[in-house]
Design an enzyme around this catalytic site. Structure first.
Site, short mmCIF file in Angstrom:
data_model
loop_
_atom_site.label_atom_id
_atom_site.label_comp_id
_atom_site.label_asym_id
_atom_site.label_seq_id
_atom_site.Cartn_x
_atom_site.Cartn_y
_atom_site.Cartn_z
CB ALA A 1 20.81 -29.37 -5.70
CB ALA A 2 19.27 -28.75 -11.32
N GLY A 3 22.23 -27.73 -11.06
CA GLY A 3 23.53 -27.41 -11.67
C GLY A 3 24.64 -28.19 -10.99
CG ASP A 4 25.37 -27.53 -6.94
OD1 ASP A 4 26.18 -26.76 -7.48
OD2 ASP A 4 24.58 -27.17 -6.04
O1 RIB Z 1 23.65 -24.58 -6.03
C1 RIB Z 1 22.68 -24.61 -5.03
C2 RIB Z 1 23.28 -24.22 -3.71
O2 RIB Z 1 23.71 -22.88 -3.80
C3 RIB Z 1 22.33 -24.27 -2.54
O3 RIB Z 1 22.34 -25.53 -1.91
C4 RIB Z 1 22.77 -23.11 -1.67
O4 RIB Z 1 23.36 -23.50 -0.48
C5 RIB Z 1 23.72 -22.29 -2.53
O5 RIB Z 1 25.00 -22.41 -2.11
#
Ligand code: RIB
Length: 309
Positions: A252-255
């Protein structure tokens, strides 16, 4: 100033996080981990939560199945203030599931069953875009590729800038994304899109120029993990270094980075300042195990920046 309105389009998954994995298994081999947890995730869910925590009014377009995992995901998003009015409960498919293995350096490998996200289509996106005004659209590649292209085209018709977080890694034609505001792959995604290794700064600049030529965005922003982020605007490349933290889980860091960058741009920040802030948000995210639970809020990022700089 009112909160920027950001539309996030893409994947919603239940993540099965497995920690303490020493190495990746080969076929026929079992590898031990130390603990696990089921946590709400998916790239779009994570990005919507990050945008909401970092000061935006976030709306999510996605699909879940009519099952317990879908229910948990929608509830978790609503609790963080994400507008889920355009999340479709799909009777024909299961909620996406992503087993994620995290090693002791915080690096992860994930496998995804996209489930209901495979049915995410233009009509779902159109509903949200026709109903409300948005300042930015944020999307990824974890959905049918035609939906990626149509999301861009529909947003462009309304003059809404679009940010493509180019994950997961895949090679696609960027022809139909020409003129997009920002394209932002990580190292593996950059290599998949360009075929250029990301080992040195010279190669990063080469890859950024290649991506720029393919999609003519306002900016290419390469997310390069512990090295930080490289911005290319068509003529100048600048490196914004990462913050040094104790990384336990980079999921989730990139998100978080992508959502933070978009939120900051919407709040009138320049690209360099917005990227520095996004680096800080991502740095905080990697210090905590998990998915949406590890995403910081705006106050935490401000405090971190104040203490660090
Ligand atoms: O970017 C991380 C996400 O990638 C995770 O939460 C997982 O579900 C994948 O989709």
């Amino acid at each position: 100033m009112s909160a920027p309105s950001i539309l996030v389009v893409g994947s919603m998954n239940m993540d099965l996080m497995m920690y303490g994995i020493s190495r990746l298994p080969k076929y026929g081999v079992s590898v031990k981990g130390s603990s696990y947890a089921f946590l709400p995730g998916g790239k779009a869910s994570n990005q919507a939560v990050a945008a909401a925590r970092l000061g935006a009014a976030a709306t999510l377009v996605g699909r879940v199945g009519a099952d317990d995992n879908g229910h948990v995901l929608v509830n978790a998003l609503q609790q963080t203030g994400v507008n889920t009015d355009y999340v479709v409960v799909d009777d024909e498919a299961q909620t996406g599931l992503a087993p994620i293995m995290v090693n002791r350096h915080g690096q992860y490998v994930s496998y995804g069953v996209r489930g209901a996200t495979d049915h995410l289509g233009e009509a779902d996106v159109r509903q949200a875009l026709d109903a409300r005004a948005f300042d930015f659209v944020l999307m990824q590649l974890e959905m049918p590729i035609e939906t990626v292209f149509r999301t861009y085209e529909l947003a462009a018709q309304k003059n809404i800038p679009v940010f493509l977080d180019a994950g997961p890694a895949m090679r696609i034609s960027l022809e139909r994304l020409k003129g997009i505001a920002i394209i932002s792959p990580n190292e593996a995604e950059t290599e998949a899109l360009t075929g250029i290794p990301t080992d040195t700064e010279a190669n990063l600049i080469r890859a950024a120029k290649h991506l720029y030529a393919m999609s003519t965005p306002r900016y290419v922003v390469l997310k390069v993990g512990a090295r930080g982020a490289l911005i290319f605007d068509g003529s100048t490349a600048s490196m914004i270094p990462a913050f040094k933290v104790n990384a336990v889980d980079s999921t989730a860091a990139g998100d978080t980075f992508s959502a933070a960058l978009v939120t900051q741009l919407c709040q009138g920040k320049g690209i360099a300042e917005a990227t520095l802030y996004a680096n800080a948000a991502a740095a905080l995210c990697v210090t905590i195990k998990g998915t949406i639970n590890s995403i910081p809020d705006g106050q935490q990022v401000q405090d971190f920046l104040r203490n660090y700089l």
